[in-house]
Scaffold this motif. Sequence first.
Motif, PDB file in Angstrom:
ATOM      1  N   TYR A 120       0.862  -1.181   0.085  1.00 58.99           N
ATOM      2  CA  TYR A 120       0.158   0.140   0.080  1.00 58.99           C
ATOM      3  C   TYR A 120       0.938   1.339   0.135  1.00 58.99           C
ATOM      4  O   TYR A 120       0.622   2.238  -0.658  1.00 58.99           O
ATOM      5  N   LEU A 121       1.861   1.333   0.807  1.00 61.98           N
ATOM      6  CA  LEU A 121       3.000   2.329   0.890  1.00 61.98           C
ATOM      7  C   LEU A 121       3.528   2.520  -0.669  1.00 61.98           C
ATOM      8  O   LEU A 121       3.664   3.682  -1.013  1.00 61.98           O
ATOM      9  N   LEU A 122       3.793   1.270  -1.101  1.00 61.21           N
ATOM     10  CA  LEU A 122       4.433   1.693  -2.419  1.00 61.21           C
ATOM     11  C   LEU A 122       3.518   2.215  -3.461  1.00 61.21           C
ATOM     12  O   LEU A 122       4.055   3.116  -4.298  1.00 61.21           O
ATOM     13  N   ALA A 123       2.346   1.796  -3.316  1.00 58.43           N
ATOM     14  CA  ALA A 123       1.099   2.357  -4.276  1.00 58.43           C
ATOM     15  C   ALA A 123       1.092   3.686  -3.836  1.00 58.43           C
ATOM     16  O   ALA A 123       0.543   4.532  -4.923  1.00 58.43           O
ATOM     17  N   GLY A 125       3.297   5.905  -3.427  1.00 57.31           N
ATOM     18  CA  GLY A 125       4.481   6.686  -3.739  1.00 57.31           C
ATOM     19  C   GLY A 125       5.317   6.716  -2.736  1.00 57.31           C
ATOM     20  O   GLY A 125       6.241   7.685  -2.753  1.00 57.31           O
ATOM     21  N   LYS A 126       5.358   6.030  -1.513  1.00 54.72           N
ATOM     22  CA  LYS A 126       6.412   6.106  -0.416  1.00 54.72           C
ATOM     23  C   LYS A 126       7.138   4.932  -0.624  1.00 54.72           C
ATOM     24  O   LYS A 126       7.117   4.054   0.238  1.00 54.72           O
ATOM     25  N   SER A 127       8.134   4.925  -1.371  1.00 55.04           N
ATOM     26  CA  SER A 127       8.728   3.669  -1.790  1.00 55.04           C
ATOM     27  C   SER A 127       9.866   3.370  -0.524  1.00 55.04           C
ATOM     28  O   SER A 127       9.913   2.232  -0.328  1.00 55.04           O
ATOM     29  N   VAL A 128      10.332   4.262   0.004  1.00 52.16           N
ATOM     30  CA  VAL A 128      11.326   4.016   1.099  1.00 52.16           C
ATOM     31  C   VAL A 128      10.605   2.881   2.185  1.00 52.16           C
ATOM     32  O   VAL A 128      11.070   2.097   2.607  1.00 52.16           O
ATOM     33  N   GLU A 129       9.539   3.638   2.703  1.00 54.25           N
ATOM     34  CA  GLU A 129       8.653   3.282   3.813  1.00 54.25           C
ATOM     35  C   GLU A 129       8.029   1.863   3.235  1.00 54.25           C
ATOM     36  O   GLU A 129       7.978   0.669   4.212  1.00 54.25           O
ATOM     37  N   ALA A 133       8.995  -1.766   4.974  1.00 55.71           N
ATOM     38  CA  ALA A 133       8.033  -2.723   5.581  1.00 55.71           C
ATOM     39  C   ALA A 133       8.232  -3.970   4.975  1.00 55.71           C
ATOM     40  O   ALA A 133       8.259  -5.325   5.804  1.00 55.71           O
ATOM     41  N   ILE A 134       8.156  -4.086   3.639  1.00 54.86           N
ATOM     42  CA  ILE A 134       8.376  -5.364   2.926  1.00 54.86           C
ATOM     43  C   ILE A 134       9.560  -6.319   3.308  1.00 54.86           C
ATOM     44  O   ILE A 134       9.521  -7.485   3.794  1.00 54.86           O
ATOM     45  N   ILE A 135      10.837  -5.592   3.510  1.00 52.89           N
ATOM     46  CA  ILE A 135      11.834  -6.263   4.033  1.00 52.89           C
ATOM     47  C   ILE A 135      11.821  -6.555   5.377  1.00 52.89           C
ATOM     48  O   ILE A 135      12.397  -7.692   5.601  1.00 52.89           O
TER      49      ILE A 135
END
Length: 179
Positions: A120-123, A125-129, A133-135
Amino acid sequence: MGTAASNDQPLEPVKPELVEEISPTKSDEPQERLIASRTTSELTVQSFEFSGPLPPPQILRGYNDAFAGCAERIVAMAERQSAHRQEIEKMVIDGNCRAQSRGQIFGFALAFMVIAGGVYLLAQGKSVEGFSAIILAGGSIIGALVFSRFEQKSEREQKVMPLPSAPPSRKSKKKKKSH
């Protein structure tokens, strides 16, 4: 001063006036000397050691001789205790398996929620967060699996190790006593 001698024959008590040596005199009378005798007695001590729920047969026979039917009661008590212990062990194992299964289900649900949050955060536009979270979720899952395998391996190795040797058994001891 005297007690029991060898061959289980009682000693005559030593008279106190005879214990002291008669002092030499200057007369022509023969000098008397008391020769103290020393007796040695032997004391044998036996001790029995056993492990397990039941004593050895010779001890059970002794219980039966002292109280008729006692050996059967002791065996029945050991059987009841063994069944009780096995039932408790079964309950503990079943409880541990259920707790482990619940832990895996909750861990999967938590990891899924964290990964979904990262997507959701990637969607948004918050790629770092999102990547963090995924890592973090993936790393936690992998870490838990590696730790679990390591613990299982060390537990298996510990079960394979030989048991420490038992202390030497105490056999008959003989003591000599002087009187």
